[in-house]
Design an enzyme around this catalytic site. Structure first.
Site, PDB file in Angstrom:
ATOM      1  CG  HIS A   1      -4.854  -2.086 -11.547  1.00 64.68           C
ATOM      2  ND1 HIS A   1      -6.124  -2.617 -11.469  1.00 64.68           N
ATOM      3  CD2 HIS A   1      -4.389  -2.435 -12.777  1.00 64.68           C
ATOM      4  CE1 HIS A   1      -6.414  -3.248 -12.598  1.00 64.68           C
ATOM      5  NE2 HIS A   1      -5.376  -3.165 -13.408  1.00 64.68           N
ATOM      6  CB  CYS A   2      -6.519  -4.305  -6.257  1.00 61.88           C
ATOM      7  SG  CYS A   2      -6.484  -2.978  -5.024  1.00 61.88           S
ATOM      8  CD1 TRP A   3     -13.405  -2.203  -5.906  1.00 65.20           C
ATOM      9  CD2 TRP A   3     -13.341  -1.968  -8.115  1.00 65.20           C
ATOM     10  NE1 TRP A   3     -14.523  -1.479  -6.286  1.00 65.20           N
ATOM     11  CE2 TRP A   3     -14.501  -1.321  -7.638  1.00 65.20           C
ATOM     12  CE3 TRP A   3     -13.084  -1.943  -9.487  1.00 65.20           C
ATOM     13  CZ2 TRP A   3     -15.412  -0.660  -8.476  1.00 65.20           C
ATOM     14  CZ3 TRP A   3     -13.982  -1.283 -10.331  1.00 65.20           C
ATOM     15  CH2 TRP A   3     -15.131  -0.659  -9.819  1.00 65.20           C
TER      16      TRP A   3
ATOM     17  N   GLY B   1      -6.456  -0.517  -2.947  1.00 63.61           N
ATOM     18  CA  GLY B   1      -6.421  -0.736  -1.513  1.00 63.61           C
ATOM     19  C   GLY B   1      -5.520  -1.873  -1.080  1.00 63.61           C
TER      20      GLY B   1
ATOM     21  CE1 TYR C   1     -10.829  -2.124 -15.360  1.00 62.24           C
ATOM     22  CE2 TYR C   1     -12.632  -2.637 -13.861  1.00 62.24           C
ATOM     23  CZ  TYR C   1     -12.133  -2.548 -15.149  1.00 62.24           C
ATOM     24  OH  TYR C   1     -12.930  -2.868 -16.221  1.00 62.24           O
TER      25      TYR C   1
END
Length: 338
Positions: A96-98, A101, A125
């Site tokens: 995962h990132c923020w 994306g 996240y």
């Protein structure tokens, strides 16, 4: 041609199930990770702090396409390092990132070329944070454990937990004991965001239909604030008071703080000069410098006991029982509470 292993997109509900099987990789920068992250997640930044700033600057000044080019130019030399780090984690993991994306998608593509299987968290996240904040709205059967400073409330909570009771130990989660002296001999406090994440993870383990024990706290625990929805629930929950004689509490506090750094203890005392009063502060300081910790604490309790009684008086309608304890066998107290 590279045979890229396709990534599998998952939602937050699937995430909570799959993380029991697979490790979680957070590909945000180390600075983002430090500010707040999913507990047990591993940080393998696809863009480090400096690179993220550079990409963000190009995005603002030159547009998206140029920012993408900058990102690839910066990441390119580090790709072997990124793939090696991912392979050390395992053959299959959640990424995962923020916001779920470009960063996590690119990471999955890169490690997919190395034949690693990935599950990309939709919403990233941010989706986890939304779930965390929603959890604080959940209703619980809370019972507050109250008592003057030195009454052993934390010890009692640990004993209740060991006996199968549901406990939220806010002070442990906040790495602070609540008072002006609460940070002494404790590790640094987490960020408020990380505290909330840790609290959320604890909430996930609870059965809302069963009682939950929480220490009667101020809304602030050191620099951290209890989430407002949970705080409101606590303010409407029944209270059980633990009554321990002052001389016993003094000795317990001597045992707890007696080995603390004297200068740090004195610095903490300065935070309550106004509330303690100049005369009491000077007397406590004199005893501290003499090495008489028992007398120092006895004087400090003049303020803390008064503050506690004033606070408890506002909750008298919610006090459902009072348990007197000699400070010896904690089993005696837990038997009375259960």
């Amino acid at each position: 041609m590279y045979d890229v292993v396709a990534t599998h997109s998952i939602d937050i509900e699937d995430f909570f199930k799959l993380r029991k099987q697979f490790p979680v990789i957070d590909v945000r920068s180390e600075g983002e990770f430090e500010s707040g992250h999913i507990p047990q997640a591993l940080n393998i930044p696809i863009l480090n702090n400096a690179e993220r700033v550079a990409v963000g600057t190009d995005y603002k000044q030159k547009g998206q396409l140029e920012a993408i080019r900058t990102g690839f130019r910066l990441v390119g030399p580090r790709l072997p390092e990124i793939i090696d780090a991912a392979q050390e984690v395992g053959e299959e993991f959640i990424v995962h990132c923020w916001r779920g994306g470009m960063r996590s998608n690119n990471f999955c593509q890169f490690v997919g070329m190395a034949r690693q299987k990935t599950h990309q968290l939709k919403g990233g996240y941010k989706a986890y944070r939304q779930a965390a904040l929603m959890s604080f709205e959940q209703r619980f059967e809370i019972t507050l454990l109250s008592g003057s400073t030195g009454s052993g409330k934390s010890e009692i909570l640990r004993a209740l937990a060991s006996q199968g009771e549901q406990v939220i130990d806010l002070e442990t989660l906040a790495s602070h004991k609540g008072s002006a002296f609460g940070g002494l001999m404790m590790p640094p406090q987490p960020s408020t965001e990380q505290f909330q994440n840790n609290l959320f993870e604890k909430i996930l383990t609870l059965d809302p239909s069963k009682r939950v024990w929480i220490e009667d706290e101020s809304i602030a625990i050191g620099k951290i604030f209890i989430p407002q929805p949970l705080w409101r629930q606590m303010n409407n929950s029944p209270v059980i008071e633990i009554d321990v004689a002052k001389e016993i509490r003094v000795q317990r506090l001597v045992n707890e703080y007696g080995t603390s750094n004297r200068d740090q203890f004195l610095e903490a005392m300065t935070k309550v000069i106004k509330k303690l009063g100049g005369q009491h502060f000077n007397a406590a300081k004199e005893k501290l410098l003499e090495g008489d910790m028992a007398s120092t604490i006895d004087i400090l309790l003049t303020y803390y006991d008064k503050a506690y009684r004033n606070n408890l008086d506002k909750k008298l309608s919610r006090v459902i029982s009072k348990v007197t304890w000699t400070g010896e066998s904690v089993d005696f107290v837990t038997a009375q509470l259960m």
